[in-house]
Design a protein around this motif. Structure first.
Motif, PDB file in Angstrom:
ATOM      1  N   VAL A   1      40.056  39.483  32.981  1.00  0.00           N
ATOM      2  CA  VAL A   1      40.484  40.404  34.039  1.00  0.00           C
ATOM      3  C   VAL A   1      41.612  39.757  34.842  1.00  0.00           C
ATOM      4  O   VAL A   1      41.452  38.681  35.407  1.00  0.00           O
ATOM      5  N   ASN A   2      42.768  40.417  34.887  1.00  0.00           N
ATOM      6  CA  ASN A   2      43.916  39.956  35.678  1.00  0.00           C
ATOM      7  C   ASN A   2      43.879  40.511  37.089  1.00  0.00           C
ATOM      8  O   ASN A   2      44.208  39.828  38.041  1.00  0.00           O
ATOM      9  N   TRP A   3      43.514  41.791  37.180  1.00  0.00           N
ATOM     10  CA  TRP A   3      43.275  42.384  38.493  1.00  0.00           C
ATOM     11  C   TRP A   3      42.290  43.526  38.340  1.00  0.00           C
ATOM     12  O   TRP A   3      42.123  44.073  37.251  1.00  0.00           O
ATOM     13  N   THR A   4      41.633  43.838  39.423  1.00  0.00           N
ATOM     14  CA  THR A   4      40.717  44.971  39.420  1.00  0.00           C
ATOM     15  C   THR A   4      40.778  45.683  40.760  1.00  0.00           C
ATOM     16  O   THR A   4      40.887  45.054  41.812  1.00  0.00           O
ATOM     17  N   VAL A   5      40.753  46.980  40.705  1.00  0.00           N
ATOM     18  CA  VAL A   5      40.641  47.823  41.896  1.00  0.00           C
ATOM     19  C   VAL A   5      39.199  48.304  41.975  1.00  0.00           C
ATOM     20  O   VAL A   5      38.705  48.972  41.055  1.00  0.00           O
TER      21      VAL A   5
END
Length: 914
Positions: free
Chosen positions: A823-827
């Motif tokens: 995961v690089n980014w998560t909202v």
């Protein structure tokens, strides 16, 4: 036999003359979607005690009659179904008429015009027929009466079929039809066509008078003659005749190239009296002792699953559409084989395996119990004579897991001129080792010292979300190093959960007995589907791990049995990803193209070379397509370190002043109009306040699964920023540093040290589950992963709504809860205010909540892995999952707990609440 004039309405017209070909008239429908209503009476259970109507073919439980039973039920219903149907006649002269049942459960008594058609048939999964010419009226309506006993009068039939680990049903579940032939006719043929072009065919004519001639012509499946006809004179005494011929360089049959031919066989005396057409394939099967399984002279690795004949609304009554869907899904997973568990399938399924290309193990019913000799000898004959000509069939299985009547082993060769090997699934027998559910150590031992040709006919038990693809990578490496390994068959293809007509349409998998598929009941794909697809890819690519240097030269291996990689197609796609909240699409293609396919034969290793790319891109997709044009797999590789995304996040135009203050043991740090609240007693973030709402992110960062004590908590202004630090000690340690910078996401640096192996490693936070509505993330997806099932997922932007799906019990896939990889980014979408977390490190796993517990979970917890007792985790190590029969620890290197490092582990997150 007396001769009469018949009256039958036929649905098929023969352009070559009625006297030459077999004619078929269906009395029932043809499948689950095309049925005919017959009169019906059920003796017990639901809708019993009155005459009504039922669809034929069908299982009567699925039509609201009788009682449901799973094979493990100690007390079973034994209702009886009585069917009636009237059919009309039209004049036909000098014919013989058979009534054919493709499958009826279980004891079946047939009457025509109040007269028995023949002995009661026992055995629920087999084709049987009666000659009824003498029972038919020459004009008017004929009455068909069928009495079906769900429980057999033969105890061995009940033991073999109805005490099994699957749903047991009642009724006429496959089609019923009339088969009309001349008085002199060909009953059946048995073809043996080898890879060297030799063809032998046993022909079984009936009622010959003497002086007739057998004539055979091989053709392509579209009717073009191949070679010359070959003939043989007959006599009135012999039961069968063997015709022989030889063909030069025929196209061979295999799953990779399923080339089919047909042979038209006729019996002549001046004119053709009768002829039939039989499809077949040229191919040679060899089980070589201490060498392996060979097809057409090539060592072959079987990659298969076990398949029940099953559809949730109609039980064992299926259709061409279901068969086609199943075979296409198997081939999409890069499977080349299927085992019929644990009974013969519909003949149409085997036809499609022939034409689409799939190896088949065909099985006599017998689940840990066997038929007696009286019924067993007959059922073997019915099984083999129906299916002998399918090139897809490579083995006969004489029952399952001890359900072997060894007196039947030699029967198969009586009817099969190919003399296919007969196996005993789960046993060492006939030069094979088909052990069920071996652990990893058995795989290693078999590879090192096993003498038999090794192919477990059941392994990687896929209960709930366990097994199937989890652990398969390690097992498969051992299979490929086995000097005479021949692959294996995963248990199983689909969750066998019926839709209960007596329980308001509830799905029922009989607790934890049936939710063990790679797919759901309606073929919903689980994550293991994609893991299997990658691991069993016939094209093996060794892309360097994300973060490692890469020169564009990729090691590649051809794992096909027959195809050259120059018959395949390779394409690349370069992808650019947008940032969270940007109005543009989540990703865009910046370049794409085709690659030169390497000239690599089966088993050969080489390289695949990418061009020099001059464009800026975030990820590479590399797709391979087989000789059939279908996708083999698409591999993906990340080209940039995750942290660059946070740096690209647009900043506020005006920097705000950062301030901090303490009140009631709470530290509040204010930046960009947002207040970050810390508990001085624990050092944990407790909530975020912004505008008119709060974000309930709290209780972290904590060291996942480890109890620690806060040693000190500090905060200070530093060079225009504000720093908050905490130090935790215990069995393991954690150091935390928050950096607040105006106009930027909050930076969280953490370092931890763990001394013992653990189910998971990393940091966690709490957030109320009831407030989470969904998530969007850049990483591998869209499915969750386990430590021993990382393969199969694709790097990209994925979005999922909250769900509480339980794999194998509910089918809202992909599941929302669980571990997500790279995961690089998560909202985090929620009912308060969405917020984004960026990572700065490769191989960060996101823990999104914890999966709900299965309703009928195993007491051993093999398939319910450990999770941190927290809502959100950013982890460096996650849990493996086991199978129904094995703990994860027995499944190989990838399935072990996470080992401690001799160095501290550091990581960085960026949290954006703006």
């Amino acid at each position: 036999m007396k001769k009469i004039t018949l009256y039958i309405v036929f649905t098929t017209i023969c352009p070559n003359g009625f006297s030459q070909k077999t004619l078929i008239k269906y009395l029932s429908g043809t499948d689950k979607d095309h049925t005919v209503l017959w009169d019906f009476y059920c003796s017990d259970g639901r809708k019993s005690g009155e005459w009504t109507k039922i669809k034929v073919p069908s299982n009567w439980e699925m039509q609201g009659f009788g009682t449901y039973n799973y094979g493990h039920d100690k007390v079973k219903s034994n209702e009886q179904g009585i069917y009636r149907y009237n059919f009309d006649l039209v004049p036909v002269k000098d014919k013989r008429v058979f009534i054919v049942f493709e499958g009826s459960m279980t004891d079946t008594r047939v009457r025509i015009n109040n007269e028995l058609a023949g002995p009661v048939h026992q055995g629920g999964f087999y084709r049987f027929k009666y000659d009824i010419i003498s029972l038919l009226k020459p004009s008017g309506k004929n009455l068909l009466e069928v009495t079906v006993d769900k429980t057999s009068a033969n105890p061995s039939v009940n033991s073999a079929e109805r005490k099994s680990d699957f749903w047991i049903f009642g009724g006429i579940f496959r089609p019923v039809y009339l088969e009309v032939v001349p008085n002199v006719y060909i009953d059946r043929v048995a073809v043996n066509a080898k890879a060297d072009g030799s063809l032998e065919m046993d022909v079984y004519p009936r009622n010959l008078k003497g002086g007739e001639t057998m004539v055979a012509q091989v053709q392509t499946v579209n009717g073009k003659d191949i070679g010359k006809p070959f003939t043989m004179k007959t006599d009135a005494v012999s039961d069968s005749f063997r015709l022989k011929s030889k063909f030069k360089s025929p196209l061979l049959w295999s799953p990779e190239f399923p080339n089919l031919y047909q042979v038209v066989v006729g019996v002549k005396k001046r004119n053709t009296l009768h002829k039939i057409t039989q499809k077949f394939g040229f191919r040679t099967l060899e089980l070589r002792k201490n060498a392996g399984f060979y097809v057409n002279g090539r060592r072959t690795i079987l990659k298969g699953s076990n398949r029940h004949s099953f559809w949730p609304e109609t039980g064992r009554t299926l259709s061409r559409g279901v068969h086609l869907k199943d075979i296409k899904l198997m081939k999409e997973m890069n499977m080349n084989a299927v085992r019929m568990s644990h009974y013969p399938p519909d003949a149409e399924f085997l036809d499609l395996c022939d034409s689409l290309g799939l190896y088949v193990i065909n099985e006599l019913t017998g689940w840990q119990a066997k038929y007696d000799g009286e019924v067993g000898h007959r059922l073997v004959k019915e099984l083999v004579t129906r299916d002998v000509n399918h090139p897809s069939i490579i083995f006969w299985a004489n029952g399952n897991e001890g359900g072997w009547n060894t007196d039947l082993d030699n029967d198969y060769a009586i009817y099969d001129p190919q003399s296919r090997t007969v196996i005993h699934p789960w046993a060492k027998f006939a030069g094979t080792d088909t052990k069920h559910y071996p652990d990893y150590n058995y795989m290693v031992k078999a590879a090192d010292s096993g003498q038999e040709v090794f192919f477990p006919t059941e392994f990687m038990h896929g209960l709930y979300d366990g097994g199937a693809g989890a652990g398969l990578d390690d097992f498969w490496k051992q299979m490929l190093r086995h000097p005479h390994g021949a692959g294996g068959f995963i248990w199983s293809f689909v969750d066998e959960s019926v839709i209960r007509t007596d329980q308001n349409g509830r799905y029922d998998g009989d607790g934890n007995h049936a939710p063990d598929g790679i797919l759901g009941p309606h073929r919903e794909k689980e994550a293991s589907f994609y893991a299997i697809k990658e691991i069993w890819s016939p094209i093996y690519l060794a892309l360097p791990p994300d973060g490692e240097s890469f020169n564009g030269i990729i090691p590649i291996e051809n794992r096909y049995t027959f195809a050259n990689l120059n018959q395949c197609t390779f394409k690349y796609t370069l992808i650019k990803f947008s940032l969270p909240g940007e109005p543009s699409a989540d990703s865009k293609i910046v370049s794409r193209g085709s690659l030169v396919s390497p000239n690599l034969g089966p088993g050969i290793k080489g390289t695949l070379t990418l061009p020099k790319f001059s464009v800026n891109y975030d990820a590479l997709y590399l797709s391979a397509f087989g000789p059939d044009g279908l996708e083999v797999f698409t591999w993906s590789r990340v080209e940039k370190k995750p942290g660059y995304l946070a740096a690209l996040k647009p900043m506020n135009k005006e920097k705000s002043v950062i301030s901090a203050g303490e009140n009631n043991n709470i530290l509040k740090v204010r930046s960009d109009g947002i207040a970050y609240c810390f508990d001085n007693a624990t050092g944990y973030l407790q909530k975020i306040e912004k505008a008119n709402t709060s974000v309930s992110l709290s209780s972290g960062p904590a060291l996942a699964g480890v109890k620690t004590t806060l040693k000190w908590f500090k905060h200070r202004a530093e060079s225009g920023n504000y720093i908050v630090e905490a130090n935790y000690q215990g069995a393991d340690s954690l150091q935390v540093k928050w950096t607040f910078t105006a106009g930027q996401p909050v930076k969280l640096d953490y370092t931890y040290s763990q001394q013992t192996e653990a189910d998971f490693m990393g940091i966690t936070f709490e957030y109320p589950e009831e407030k989470i509505t969904g998530m969007k993330y850049l990483g591998r997806g869209p499915y969750r992963v386990w430590k021993n099932r990382l393969k199969g997922q694709k790097f990209g932007v994925w979005r999922k709504d909250y769900n509480n799906s339980i794999t194998g019990e509910t089918w809202g896939y992909p599941e929302f809860k669980g571990y997500h990889s790279e995961v690089n980014w998560t909202v985090i979408e929620n009912r308060e205010a969405p917020f984004t977390v960026y990572t700065n490190d490769y191989n960060t796993y996101l823990q999104m909540l914890s999966p709900a517990r299965e309703q009928d979970a195993l007491k051993n917890n093999n398939v319910e892995p450990a999770f941190p007792k927290a809502s959100l985790g950013f982890l460096r190590g996650i849990s493996p999952i086991g199978t129904k029969f094995q703990a994860a620890s027995s499944l190989g290197p990838e399935s072990q707990k996470n080992k401690p490092s001799d160095k501290s582990i550091s990581g960085t997150l960026f949290l954006d609440f703006r």
